[in-house]
Scaffold this motif. Structure first.
Motif, mmCIF file in Angstrom:
data_model
loop_
_atom_site.group_PDB
_atom_site.id
_atom_site.type_symbol
_atom_site.label_atom_id
_atom_site.label_comp_id
_atom_site.label_asym_id
_atom_site.label_seq_id
_atom_site.Cartn_x
_atom_site.Cartn_y
_atom_site.Cartn_z
ATOM 1 N N ALA A 68 0.756 -1.304 -0.027
ATOM 2 C CA ALA A 68 0.116 -0.142 -0.091
ATOM 3 C C ALA A 68 0.850 1.248 -0.196
ATOM 4 N N ILE A 128 -4.817 -3.109 1.667
ATOM 5 C CA ILE A 128 -4.602 -1.895 0.741
ATOM 6 C C ILE A 128 -5.783 -1.078 0.383
ATOM 7 N N GLU A 148 -5.835 1.405 3.242
ATOM 8 C CA GLU A 148 -4.796 2.374 3.240
ATOM 9 C C GLU A 148 -4.702 3.369 2.201
ATOM 10 N N LEU A 149 -5.414 2.991 1.110
ATOM 11 C CA LEU A 149 -5.543 3.959 -0.080
ATOM 12 C C LEU A 149 -6.953 4.684 -0.076
#
Length: 194
Positions: A40, A66, A69-70
């Motif tokens: 990530a 991921i 986190e994004l």
């Protein structure tokens, strides 16, 4: 043109033991969750619109980490990017597998060939691009797909005309591989990460 970033799932206990997982559904371990966070962090420098993953828990958990986190929506699960079926080889230690069958391309009872893996993965990636265009407005141009070492290896071989990955190249857990998908073609953007 659509940017497809394929990420190999984080580490599992079977990866650590050097045991063949194939379609066996093994979860991430603590290192695998850290691998997902590291992936990530690599992806954070660019914009991504959507995320998809294999249905196997190790890939889907990596994708969820991921996505969190994004700031991406919940990952969509797609079957065509699941790991290669290793048939009777599943669960074997890699050293025992090689000793018994000689290499990764041997005709192992119940196993998929790399060509079969590549064909189903290419079909699925085309479907992902179509689905992302339908679901996203404006049109999704950058998609993350969390998959498996065997699938990514087959796609690298296809996109590089058989030159990558080189003999001995390791596709690490959490590794990131960028491709461009255009109608009827898949082109590799980056060399295989070390």
């Amino acid at each position: 043109m659509t940017l497809l970033t394929l990420v190999r799932h984080g580490q599992t206990d079977w990866n650590l033991e050097r045991r063949i997982q194939g379609s066996t559904d093994i979860p991430l371990n603590a290192t695998g969750r850290a691998d997902a966070l590291a992936a990530a962090a690599i992806l954070a420098g660019t914009t991504h619109d959507l995320i998809y993953s294999s249905p196997l828990v190790r890939a889907h958990e990596t994708a969820r980490i991921i996505a969190g986190e994004l700031g991406l929506p919940e990952p969509q699960t797609v079957r065509g990017v699941r790991e290669r079926e290793f048939g009777v080889g599943e669960g074997m230690l890699v050293a025992d597998y090689i000793a018994e069958y000689g290499d990764w391309h041997a005709g192992v009872p119940g196993a998929e060939t790399m060509d079969e893996v590549c064909e189903r993965a290419l079909d699925e990636l085309e479907g992902i691009v179509r689905d992302a265009r339908r679901r996203s407005s404006p049109r999704a141009e950058s998609i993350v797909v969390v998959s498996h070492g065997g699938v990514i290896r087959a796609l690298l071989l296809h996109a590089s005309g058989g030159t990558l990955p080189r003999e001995g190249d390791v596709l690490g857990n959490g590794s990131v591989h960028r491709f461009v998908a255009e109608p009827g073609s898949l082109r590799l953007l980056d060399p295989v990460p070390a």
